[in-house]
Structure formats: C-alpha cells, structure tokens
Scaffold this motif. Structure first.
Motif, mmCIF file in Angstrom:
data_model
loop_
_atom_site.group_PDB
_atom_site.id
_atom_site.type_symbol
_atom_site.label_atom_id
_atom_site.label_comp_id
_atom_site.label_asym_id
_atom_site.label_seq_id
_atom_site.Cartn_x
_atom_site.Cartn_y
_atom_site.Cartn_z
ATOM 1 N N GLY A 159 0.830 -1.190 0.000
ATOM 2 C CA GLY A 159 0.000 0.000 0.000
ATOM 3 C C GLY A 159 0.865 1.239 0.000
ATOM 4 N N LEU A 160 0.426 2.245 -0.757
ATOM 5 C CA LEU A 160 1.244 3.442 -0.909
ATOM 6 C C LEU A 160 1.264 4.300 0.355
ATOM 7 N N GLY A 161 0.120 4.383 1.057
ATOM 8 C CA GLY A 161 0.095 5.170 2.298
ATOM 9 C C GLY A 161 1.120 4.651 3.308
ATOM 10 N N PRO A 162 1.061 3.338 3.640
ATOM 11 C CA PRO A 162 2.081 2.781 4.529
ATOM 12 C C PRO A 162 3.490 2.928 3.955
ATOM 13 N N TYR A 163 3.627 2.802 2.629
ATOM 14 C CA TYR A 163 4.962 2.893 2.029
ATOM 15 C C TYR A 163 5.576 4.280 2.232
ATOM 16 N N LEU A 164 4.768 5.326 2.025
ATOM 17 C CA LEU A 164 5.291 6.684 2.215
ATOM 18 C C LEU A 164 5.705 6.884 3.675
ATOM 19 N N ALA A 165 4.907 6.340 4.606
ATOM 20 C CA ALA A 165 5.270 6.449 6.032
ATOM 21 C C ALA A 165 6.573 5.700 6.320
ATOM 22 N N SER A 166 6.768 4.554 5.656
ATOM 23 C CA SER A 166 8.002 3.784 5.854
ATOM 24 C C SER A 166 9.217 4.544 5.325
ATOM 25 N N LEU A 167 9.060 5.190 4.167
ATOM 26 C CA LEU A 167 10.163 6.006 3.642
ATOM 27 C C LEU A 167 10.491 7.143 4.619
ATOM 28 N N GLU A 168 9.427 7.789 5.150
ATOM 29 C CA GLU A 168 9.638 8.861 6.156
ATOM 30 C C GLU A 168 10.486 8.333 7.312
ATOM 31 N N LEU A 169 10.115 7.147 7.792
ATOM 32 C CA LEU A 169 10.850 6.546 8.911
ATOM 33 C C LEU A 169 12.330 6.391 8.564
ATOM 34 N N LEU A 170 12.621 5.956 7.342
ATOM 35 C CA LEU A 170 14.015 5.698 6.954
ATOM 36 C C LEU A 170 14.807 6.983 6.740
ATOM 37 N N THR A 171 14.110 8.117 6.526
ATOM 38 C CA THR A 171 14.850 9.387 6.413
ATOM 39 C C THR A 171 15.490 9.772 7.750
ATOM 40 N N ALA A 172 15.103 9.097 8.838
ATOM 41 C CA ALA A 172 15.635 9.425 10.171
ATOM 42 C C ALA A 172 16.980 8.745 10.454
ATOM 43 N N TYR A 173 17.576 8.106 9.437
ATOM 44 C CA TYR A 173 18.836 7.384 9.661
ATOM 45 C C TYR A 173 19.944 7.884 8.734
ATOM 46 N N PRO A 174 20.308 9.172 8.871
ATOM 47 C CA PRO A 174 21.357 9.699 7.997
ATOM 48 C C PRO A 174 22.692 8.996 8.248
ATOM 49 N N GLN A 175 23.437 8.850 7.173
ATOM 50 C CA GLN A 175 24.783 8.274 7.212
ATOM 51 C C GLN A 175 24.825 6.835 7.703
ATOM 52 N N VAL A 176 23.679 6.170 7.620
ATOM 53 C CA VAL A 176 23.662 4.727 7.870
ATOM 54 C C VAL A 176 23.727 4.056 6.506
ATOM 55 N N MET A 177 24.675 3.148 6.324
ATOM 56 C CA MET A 177 24.791 2.525 5.000
ATOM 57 C C MET A 177 23.571 1.666 4.706
ATOM 58 N N MET A 178 23.234 1.535 3.427
ATOM 59 C CA MET A 178 22.043 0.805 3.022
ATOM 60 C C MET A 178 22.418 -0.417 2.210
ATOM 61 N N LEU A 179 21.993 -1.584 2.683
ATOM 62 C CA LEU A 179 22.292 -2.845 2.024
ATOM 63 C C LEU A 179 20.966 -3.466 1.603
ATOM 64 N N PRO A 180 20.622 -3.341 0.321
ATOM 65 C CA PRO A 180 19.275 -3.683 -0.145
ATOM 66 C C PRO A 180 19.132 -5.153 -0.556
ATOM 67 N N GLY A 181 17.903 -5.550 -0.845
ATOM 68 C CA GLY A 181 17.611 -6.916 -1.276
ATOM 69 C C GLY A 181 18.012 -7.216 -2.707
ATOM 70 N N HIS A 182 18.193 -6.158 -3.494
ATOM 71 C CA HIS A 182 18.649 -6.301 -4.887
ATOM 72 C C HIS A 182 19.475 -5.062 -5.224
ATOM 73 N N GLY A 183 20.483 -5.242 -6.080
ATOM 74 C CA GLY A 183 21.262 -4.100 -6.536
ATOM 75 C C GLY A 183 22.344 -3.710 -5.542
ATOM 76 N N PRO A 184 23.062 -2.613 -5.869
ATOM 77 C CA PRO A 184 24.250 -2.247 -5.100
ATOM 78 C C PRO A 184 23.940 -1.619 -3.736
ATOM 79 N N ALA A 185 24.912 -1.719 -2.840
ATOM 80 C CA ALA A 185 24.842 -1.061 -1.537
ATOM 81 C C ALA A 185 25.085 0.434 -1.699
ATOM 82 N N HIS A 186 24.547 1.208 -0.755
ATOM 83 C CA HIS A 186 24.699 2.672 -0.788
ATOM 84 C C HIS A 186 25.235 3.176 0.546
ATOM 85 N N ALA A 187 25.811 4.382 0.481
ATOM 86 C CA ALA A 187 26.472 4.931 1.671
ATOM 87 C C ALA A 187 25.486 5.498 2.686
ATOM 88 N N ASP A 188 24.274 5.894 2.265
ATOM 89 C CA ASP A 188 23.395 6.669 3.165
ATOM 90 C C ASP A 188 21.921 6.361 2.868
#
Ligand SMILES: [Zn+2]
Length: 265
Positions: A159-188
């Motif tokens: 659902g898009l409503g919950p998804y937007l809230a989840s993205l908001e939550l993840l904006t609270a973790y600056p400079q935490v590296m991101m290791l995703p389920g597919h594709g390359p890792a990111h620094a932040d």
C-alpha cells in the motif's frame, strides 16, 4: 537516483548474490551474511530463492544463529527452510508466521545489535533491519528500497500510504549505509529514502493530472504517465498505478475533499 554507492562492504558483511536475475530482481537476490569480528556464529538476511547451489554456498559460511527475512516474497524467503536444513536447523525469523518465528524488536547476539523496523508498503510484512556492529551501522532494506530503480508497491499485499510512512521513517537514519535486497549497496539510507519520497510524490502528482485528463483505470494511467515503459515491467507499473489510484481515493475520502475527476474512480 541520489546518493553514493558504497565502495566495498565492511569486513563483517558478506554478500552472496543468488543466480536469479530478472526484471523484478535486478542482478539477483542479495543474501547477506553478518559475522562480527572474532565471532563463531553469523546471521543470514534473506536466504533467497530455492536454488541448491546458492544455498549450499551460503551454508558454507555457517554456523548461523538466525536466518532472518525482510518479507515474504519467494525470491527472498523460498530458500529459508532448505538453508535451515543445511545449517543444523538454524531458526528462521520472519514477520509472517507462515515462514518462521516473528522476531523480537531488538536482538543482541554474537557481537551484533539488530533493531527490527516495521516498514510496510512493498508488502505489508516488510521489515528493515538496522544492524550495529562495533561503530558501523547498516540498514538492510529488503525490497523497501532497492539498490537501483523503483520498488513495486502493489495492492493487495502492499500500500502506498504505509509505504510513504516507511520512507519517512528511513529518512531518520542519515549516514547509515544501506544494504538492499537487490542491486548495489549505498552509503546513506536517508539520502535514498528522501529521494524516493520526492519521486513518489512527483508520480502521485502526475497520476492526479492523468486522472484529471480522463485516465480512470491503471492501464490508462500507465499509458499517460509511463509512455515509454518496457513491456517486461508494464504489469508492475499497472500494479503501481492501481496503488496510486487507491491511495488518492482514500486520501480524498479521509480529507473530505475530492480532486477533479477522482470522484469518478
Ligand atoms: Zn519483494
């Protein structure tokens, strides 16, 4: 997309990429093995598909304390039971009890501190794992944020409503590296979460415009908003458009207002 990819993984993280590339899985599912320095036991995140060679290769990195899954899609969880079998019956932790035991919110084990964050949207059982090891912090995002491209947010399991809230939550973790389920890792992870929030809001504005122009089905929205879409991923875009229409409908119902055209949907 925003943000720098990560040059090299920390020493406590090993990536095994499953040989299941495709339009929805990018280069294949990322299986992550986490072992703190000097520790015997490791933790696995997302065993991946039921692919014997991939699972055998992963099992060689045992022993494991837990096999954890980010969400119930088969390209992440299908191999969990078999990997458990190959690794002395390692317990499987999954938010959806169909696939394992629901995890505690906070897990401290074998030199790792793991916070389980509810991030519904891609699927309603999607979680992210915030893992601390020494001074490092890493967010394992599953399909909530991919290393490349836009994830699918589709009804009925997302659902898009919950998804937007989840993205908001993840904006609270600056400079935490991101290791995703597919594709390359990111620094932040926060940089990417912010990027995708903006992207989703732009798309919503485009969908609202398409509705005003007379698009009243997901198919017509895709024709107007994504005219150059590749046929292989068109069905995903139609799922996304359905989720966007659904979101707009609910939002307007809740706010008691209706954008032009949305009352027809
Ligand atoms: Zn998925």
């Amino acid at each position: 997309m925003g943000g720098a990819t990560l040059n090299g993984l920390p020493a406590w993280v090993t990536l095994l990429r499953a040989p299941n590339p495709g339009p929805m899985t990018l280069d294949g599912t990322n299986t992550w093995v986490l072992r703190a320095p000097g520790e015997e036991y490791a933790v696995v995140i997302d065993p991946g598909p039921l692919h014997e060679e991939h699972l055998a290769r992963t099992a060689e990195l045992g022993p494991f304390r837990y096999i954890m899954v980010t969400h119930r899609h088969h390209d992440h969880v299908e191999g969990a039971a078999r990997l458990s079998e190959l690794s002395d019956k390692t317990p499987v932790l999954a938010a959806d009890p169909a696939y394992g035991t629901p995890p505690e919110r906070k897990i401290t084990t074998d030199g790792l501190r793991i916070d389980v964050l509810d991030t519904p949207g891609h699927t309603m059982d999607s979680v992210c794992f915030l893992v601390e090891c020494g001074n490092d912090r890493a967010m394992f995002t599953g399909d909530t944020i991919l290393g490349r491209g836009t994830t699918v947010v589709a009804a009925p399991d997302g659902g898009l409503g919950p998804y937007l809230a989840s993205l908001e939550l993840l904006t609270a973790y600056p400079q935490v590296m991101m290791l995703p389920g597919h594709g390359p890792a990111h620094a932040d992870v926060a940089v990417l979460a912010t990027y995708y929030l903006e992207h989703r809001r732009e798309r919503l504005a485009q969908v609202e415009a398409a509705v005003r122009a007379g698009a009243d089905t997901p198919e017509k929205v895709v024709d107007l908003v994504y005219p150059d879409i590749e046929p292989a991923v068109r069905f995903a875009a139609e799922f996304s458009a359905a989720a966007q229409l659904d979101y707009l409908r609910h939002r307007d119902r809740e706010s008691g207002t209706s954008a032009d055209g949305l009352d027809r949907l």
